[in-house]
Design a protein around this motif. Sequence first.
Motif, PDB file in Angstrom:
ATOM      1  N   GLY A  63       0.645  -1.303   0.293  1.00  0.00           N
ATOM      2  CA  GLY A  63       0.001  -0.211   0.531  1.00  0.00           C
ATOM      3  C   GLY A  63       0.820   1.187   0.287  1.00  0.00           C
ATOM      4  N   LEU A  64       0.021   2.220   0.386  1.00  0.00           N
ATOM      5  CA  LEU A  64       1.025   3.637   0.789  1.00  0.00           C
ATOM      6  C   LEU A  64       2.920   3.742   1.546  1.00  0.00           C
ATOM      7  N   PRO A  65       2.889   3.298   2.140  1.00  0.00           N
ATOM      8  CA  PRO A  65       3.737   3.302   3.061  1.00  0.00           C
ATOM      9  C   PRO A  65       4.869   2.166   2.136  1.00  0.00           C
ATOM     10  N   ALA A  66       4.343   0.920   0.914  1.00  0.00           N
ATOM     11  CA  ALA A  66       5.463   0.294   0.312  1.00  0.00           C
ATOM     12  C   ALA A  66       5.424   1.085  -1.375  1.00  0.00           C
ATOM     13  N   THR A  67       4.460   2.162  -1.056  1.00  0.00           N
ATOM     14  CA  THR A  67       4.545   3.296  -2.803  1.00  0.00           C
ATOM     15  C   THR A  67       5.642   4.098  -2.310  1.00  0.00           C
ATOM     16  N   ILE A  68       5.380   5.060  -0.943  1.00  0.00           N
ATOM     17  CA  ILE A  68       6.740   6.042  -0.840  1.00  0.00           C
ATOM     18  C   ILE A  68       7.536   5.769  -0.555  1.00  0.00           C
ATOM     19  N   ALA A  69       8.092   4.078   0.547  1.00  0.00           N
ATOM     20  CA  ALA A  69       9.697   3.931  -0.330  1.00  0.00           C
ATOM     21  C   ALA A  69      10.233   3.314  -1.334  1.00  0.00           C
ATOM     22  N   VAL A  70       9.219   3.027  -2.571  1.00  0.00           N
ATOM     23  CA  VAL A  70       9.633   2.992  -3.491  1.00  0.00           C
ATOM     24  C   VAL A  70      10.233   4.049  -4.125  1.00  0.00           C
ATOM     25  N   MET A  71       9.458   5.383  -4.210  1.00  0.00           N
ATOM     26  CA  MET A  71       9.354   6.450  -4.647  1.00  0.00           C
ATOM     27  C   MET A  71      11.167   6.966  -3.998  1.00  0.00           C
ATOM     28  N   MET A  72      10.879   6.225  -2.850  1.00  0.00           N
ATOM     29  CA  MET A  72      12.150   7.329  -2.255  1.00  0.00           C
ATOM     30  C   MET A  72      13.862   6.209  -3.011  1.00  0.00           C
ATOM     31  N   SER A  73      13.971   5.512  -3.012  1.00  0.00           N
ATOM     32  CA  SER A  73      14.441   4.395  -3.872  1.00  0.00           C
ATOM     33  C   SER A  73      14.703   4.151  -4.806  1.00  0.00           C
ATOM     34  N   ILE A  74      14.026   4.689  -5.917  1.00  0.00           N
ATOM     35  CA  ILE A  74      14.473   4.366  -7.111  1.00  0.00           C
ATOM     36  C   ILE A  74      15.258   5.422  -7.709  1.00  0.00           C
TER      37      ILE A  74
END
Length: 314
Positions: free
Chosen positions: A246-257
């Motif tokens: 969900g949202l936590p995973a989305t924000i984590a991926v956004m910060m990791s790309i």
Amino acid sequence: MSRFGRLLAVGAAMMGLAGCGKMPSMEIFKPGRPAPGVNADAAACLLIDTDMALDDARAIAASVPTDKVPAIVVTGGVTRAEQGATAAAHLVSTSRKDVRILVGENSPSPTSPDWLRPARESAERLGYLLATTVPLDPPETYLAHSVQLAVRDCATIDVLHLGPWSSFAVYGPEIAGKLRRIVAQGVPPSEGEPPGFNCSYDLEACRTVLEDDAFAEKITWVALPRNAGQGFVPGPDMVKGLATTGLPATIAVMMSIDPSTVADGYIWDDTAALYWLYPNLFARKGNHVEPKAGAEELKENWRIAVNEAIERQN
């Protein structure tokens, strides 16, 4: 970043998340912690006004899980309003919250600092999570009315203001009767110093709002310490412990790309959101408030707030 490079980065980010397990430690959900956004200062509703820079996205991720956000107004600034609204809509959709995304105003006379172009390219694609930029809608024809409808069920309203003042100058008078506070990132403009980006990008709108005592007296300015060190820079430590759905995973991926685009700044707007969520972590300093908590504690509380998106589903 090329399309192939972006796909590789997304894949690597997802694999990294998968290796962290499906849920963060239940330690962050332990009883006794104050619920984010539940405090005597918080109004019944939080209206977010953002230009969807990456720190805005993190602020939104921490605020939306409270179930107090009826709408987000996306104002032109780091992103263009139309393209930033698409990024906001994608981010919020992963929270499963019913939040209306409104396309706000673009500045009629924007500034163009050297850093804006690469920052815009990244932010409009949500840190390259999106393959390209797509406008959501044209700007709202009747923005003030649309905002008024979005908050019609709110007894009181706080505005978390994270971007230029172009949109607020239009809809502010419509919600004045319910407005309790404006929580704004930064420090108030002062004579003899150049205004910050959120003011200079639409200087006329900024002056309109800040010269109106009815609004100026309701603003709480939230800033990082002048000597904020490396700990206040967002990095891999910030996403460690986020849930992997969900949202936590989305924000984590956004910060990791592309970590370089994330680390080219501080936790500016995140801190403004954290003040609304956890005012006990802050103290008054002159004409603004600053965190009295250290960077590590701020980031921990940010993770707690973001993970509420999953906790409240269970």
